[in-house]
Design a protein around this motif. Structure first.
Motif, mmCIF file in Angstrom:
data_model
loop_
_atom_site.group_PDB
_atom_site.id
_atom_site.type_symbol
_atom_site.label_atom_id
_atom_site.label_comp_id
_atom_site.label_asym_id
_atom_site.label_seq_id
_atom_site.Cartn_x
_atom_site.Cartn_y
_atom_site.Cartn_z
ATOM 1 N N ILE A 136 40.703 25.380 32.817
ATOM 2 C CA ILE A 136 42.147 24.735 31.758
ATOM 3 C C ILE A 136 42.242 25.550 30.652
ATOM 4 O O ILE A 136 43.525 25.547 29.925
ATOM 5 C CB ILE A 136 41.333 23.175 31.100
ATOM 6 N N ALA A 137 41.376 26.596 30.383
ATOM 7 C CA ALA A 137 42.074 27.572 29.324
ATOM 8 C C ALA A 137 40.876 28.877 29.682
ATOM 9 O O ALA A 137 39.898 28.877 30.281
ATOM 10 C CB ALA A 137 41.559 27.069 28.142
ATOM 11 N N GLY A 138 41.390 30.030 29.057
ATOM 12 C CA GLY A 138 40.766 31.167 28.978
ATOM 13 C C GLY A 138 40.807 31.940 30.752
ATOM 14 O O GLY A 138 39.876 32.585 30.748
ATOM 15 N N GLU A 139 41.710 31.580 31.347
ATOM 16 C CA GLU A 139 41.969 32.072 32.828
ATOM 17 C C GLU A 139 42.383 33.506 32.696
ATOM 18 O O GLU A 139 41.827 34.309 33.523
ATOM 19 C CB GLU A 139 42.778 31.348 33.667
ATOM 20 N N GLU A 140 42.760 34.233 31.741
ATOM 21 C CA GLU A 140 43.080 35.462 31.605
ATOM 22 C C GLU A 140 41.788 36.450 31.257
ATOM 23 O O GLU A 140 41.604 37.198 32.194
ATOM 24 C CB GLU A 140 44.278 35.850 30.510
ATOM 25 N N PRO A 141 41.184 36.069 30.358
ATOM 26 C CA PRO A 141 39.854 36.937 30.019
ATOM 27 C C PRO A 141 38.833 36.873 31.273
ATOM 28 O O PRO A 141 38.243 37.641 31.628
ATOM 29 C CB PRO A 141 39.232 36.462 29.089
ATOM 30 N N GLU A 142 38.818 35.529 31.880
ATOM 31 C CA GLU A 142 37.885 35.522 33.151
ATOM 32 C C GLU A 142 38.479 36.424 34.332
ATOM 33 O O GLU A 142 37.480 36.938 35.050
ATOM 34 C CB GLU A 142 37.917 34.052 33.517
ATOM 35 N N LEU A 143 39.646 36.435 34.629
ATOM 36 C CA LEU A 143 40.151 37.289 35.592
ATOM 37 C C LEU A 143 39.831 38.745 35.337
ATOM 38 O O LEU A 143 39.473 39.555 36.220
ATOM 39 C CB LEU A 143 41.885 37.046 35.697
ATOM 40 N N CYS A 144 39.906 38.965 33.978
ATOM 41 C CA CYS A 144 39.732 40.364 33.507
ATOM 42 C C CYS A 144 38.319 40.784 33.764
ATOM 43 O O CYS A 144 38.113 42.034 34.202
ATOM 44 C CB CYS A 144 40.161 40.565 32.082
ATOM 45 N N VAL A 145 37.564 39.891 33.451
ATOM 46 C CA VAL A 145 36.103 40.246 33.921
ATOM 47 C C VAL A 145 35.670 40.615 35.438
ATOM 48 O O VAL A 145 35.239 41.496 35.644
ATOM 49 C CB VAL A 145 35.243 38.748 33.813
ATOM 50 N N ARG A 146 36.532 39.987 36.215
ATOM 51 C CA ARG A 146 36.602 40.034 37.701
ATOM 52 C C ARG A 146 37.115 41.424 37.980
ATOM 53 O O ARG A 146 36.605 42.098 38.960
ATOM 54 C CB ARG A 146 36.862 39.048 38.584
ATOM 55 N N LEU A 147 38.028 41.653 37.272
ATOM 56 C CA LEU A 147 38.912 43.141 37.686
ATOM 57 C C LEU A 147 37.925 44.243 36.973
ATOM 58 O O LEU A 147 38.058 45.257 37.858
ATOM 59 C CB LEU A 147 40.156 43.084 36.802
ATOM 60 N N ARG A 176 49.107 44.868 38.174
ATOM 61 C CA ARG A 176 49.235 45.594 39.370
ATOM 62 C C ARG A 176 48.964 44.353 40.766
ATOM 63 O O ARG A 176 47.917 44.078 40.683
ATOM 64 C CB ARG A 176 48.376 46.570 39.524
ATOM 65 N N TRP A 177 49.854 44.444 41.453
ATOM 66 C CA TRP A 177 49.528 43.362 42.634
ATOM 67 C C TRP A 177 48.324 43.839 43.302
ATOM 68 O O TRP A 177 47.700 42.744 43.686
ATOM 69 C CB TRP A 177 50.792 43.558 43.509
ATOM 70 N N THR A 178 48.252 44.983 43.896
ATOM 71 C CA THR A 178 46.801 45.331 44.597
ATOM 72 C C THR A 178 45.442 44.806 43.860
ATOM 73 O O THR A 178 44.724 44.358 44.556
ATOM 74 C CB THR A 178 46.844 46.677 45.254
ATOM 75 N N ALA A 179 45.548 44.893 42.455
ATOM 76 C CA ALA A 179 44.454 44.584 41.947
ATOM 77 C C ALA A 179 44.197 42.967 41.981
ATOM 78 O O ALA A 179 43.166 42.442 42.258
ATOM 79 C CB ALA A 179 44.618 45.035 40.534
ATOM 80 N N LEU A 180 45.554 42.209 41.697
ATOM 81 C CA LEU A 180 45.377 40.736 41.751
ATOM 82 C C LEU A 180 45.035 40.232 43.212
ATOM 83 O O LEU A 180 44.104 39.363 43.149
ATOM 84 C CB LEU A 180 46.791 40.363 41.398
ATOM 85 N N GLU A 181 45.192 40.866 44.115
ATOM 86 C CA GLU A 181 44.967 40.593 45.398
ATOM 87 C C GLU A 181 43.421 40.891 45.738
ATOM 88 O O GLU A 181 42.818 39.975 46.384
ATOM 89 C CB GLU A 181 45.704 41.229 46.509
ATOM 90 N N GLN A 182 42.884 41.848 44.959
ATOM 91 C CA GLN A 182 41.771 42.304 45.583
ATOM 92 C C GLN A 182 40.696 41.273 44.958
ATOM 93 O O GLN A 182 39.546 41.086 45.427
ATOM 94 C CB GLN A 182 41.263 43.509 44.793
ATOM 95 N N VAL A 183 41.021 40.273 43.817
ATOM 96 C CA VAL A 183 39.999 39.522 43.224
ATOM 97 C C VAL A 183 40.384 38.195 43.194
ATOM 98 O O VAL A 183 40.021 37.065 42.884
ATOM 99 C CB VAL A 183 39.753 39.842 41.743
ATOM 100 N N GLY A 184 41.626 37.994 43.872
ATOM 101 C CA GLY A 184 42.066 36.595 44.808
ATOM 102 C C GLY A 184 42.742 35.943 43.343
ATOM 103 O O GLY A 184 42.727 34.664 43.471
ATOM 104 N N GLY A 185 43.371 36.469 42.475
ATOM 105 C CA GLY A 185 44.114 36.033 41.641
ATOM 106 C C GLY A 185 43.410 35.249 40.311
ATOM 107 O O GLY A 185 42.175 35.490 40.244
ATOM 108 N N PHE A 186 43.885 34.141 39.739
ATOM 109 C CA PHE A 186 43.409 33.470 38.930
ATOM 110 C C PHE A 186 42.587 32.339 39.272
ATOM 111 O O PHE A 186 42.579 31.880 40.369
ATOM 112 C CB PHE A 186 44.482 32.806 37.927
ATOM 113 N N ASN A 187 41.411 31.985 38.433
ATOM 114 C CA ASN A 187 40.858 30.690 38.788
ATOM 115 C C ASN A 187 41.334 29.319 38.479
ATOM 116 O O ASN A 187 41.380 29.243 37.383
ATOM 117 C CB ASN A 187 39.243 30.967 37.850
#
Length: 330
Positions: free
Chosen positions: A176-187, A161-172
């Protein structure tokens, strides 16, 4: 499964990332363009004609600056930036260039997000295209088969969902790896939900044929777990703590204890090495005892050594304040 209308397609955009994917990129972009009208392809230094191919297929192409380290997170953020400047969609389908989008997935995922307003991420079943070609491909195919329902994280292929991505600032972009689980932590910290559906999503071509490739992939997993723990390892999240603990126990502490005990105390302590085949036995029986379970149990046990290598690599990089380099296995 009914097809998306043009109005429904306009609600979804796709971000495809790749580097020298060749024929896999052709399959990927063709499958995405059939189902999603707005497609951004982000290229990370390809030399195989990927950029020209993507343009020919009608994708909006973003070429990453080669003076900065390539990461999947950086590429996905670049894709989001391109979408932001060309009209905001409701949802974004992320897909790696070595994957092919499956029939029905986009419609199923969109409908789920529309009917679940707190859902930020929805993913489905990623399958290996050629699991019969190597044990490593088969291991990947089993790895993708995670439980359905409310979950804690997703992989690289997912509808967000775009609004959720915008709220947490996208990916870090530094990971170099594990960016999806890290994003999910913030979500999840913002009370968003992550879901996995019982539906085919993508075909993936791991193309791992050598032990050295598998070793590098596991090394990357260890690095990701260690970095994730450094960022979000504190309670109550404890992100990456269990994975790092298991790797260090089996890949470092037990070998040191056995080696030191054998040299300094008694050579018979070497028999403690039997704990490793016993661990394989325990894992295989717990998984069901079929041939594939034994295969997976064996590699899970061996995998603790490259995972530990990745963890130590992260710790050294952090201590010396050097930038981590991308760990590629193909």
């Amino acid at each position: 499964m009914r097809k998306l209308t043009e109005t429904q397609k306009s609600k979804i955009a796709a971000v495809v990332i790749g580097r020298n994917e060749g024929q896999r990129l052709l399959l990927c972009l063709t499958s995405v363009k059939k189902r999603i009208a707005s497609v951004v392809y982000v290229d990370s230094g390809s030399t195989d004609g990927s950029v020209a191919l993507a343009r020919k297929l009608g994708a909006y192409v973003v070429i990453l600056d080669t003076s900065l380290p390539f990461t999947a997170a950086r590429a996905r953020n670049a894709g989001l930036a391109a979408l932001r400047s060309n009209g905001l969609p409701d949802f974004v389908q992320f897909i790696d260039g070595d994957c092919e989008l499956q029939d029905g997935w986009t419609n199923t995922a969109r409908q789920f997000l529309e009917s679940h307003p707190r859902a930020a991420v929805v993913c489905g079943r990623r399958r290996e295209r050629f699991p019969e070609r190597s044990v490593y491909n088969r291991l990947c195919n089993r790895e993708w088969d995670t439980p359905v329902g409310l979950t804690r994280s997703c992989g690289g292929d997912t509808l967000m969902r775009w609004t959720a991505l915008e709220q947490v600032g996208g990916f870090n972009p530094t990971l170099i790896a594990g960016e999806e689980p890290e994003l999910c932590v913030r979500l999840r910290s913002k009370k968003w939900e992550i879901w996995r559906l019982d539906a085919d999503m993508t075909l993936h071509d791991a193309n791992i044929s050598r032990f050295s490739q598998w070793w590098m992939r596991m090394r990357r997993s260890g690095h990701a777990a260690a970095e994730g723990m450094a960022m979000h390892g504190a309670p109550p999240e404890r992100h990456g703590v269990a994975a790092v603990g298991r790797a260090i126990l089996w890949g470092l502490l037990l070998p040191i204890i056995i080696a030191v005990g054998t040299i300094a105390i008694n050579p018979w302590i070497m028999v403690l090495l039997a704990i490793y085949p016993l661990q394989v036995l325990r894992l295989a029986i717990r998984k069901g005892g079929k041939w594939g379970d034994w295969e997976e149990a064996c590699f899970l046990t061996i995998g603790k050594f490259p995972e530990t290598q990745g963890i130590l690599m992260y710790l050294v990089t952090r201590a010396t304040q050097k930038k981590a380099m991308l760990i590629e296995y193909k």
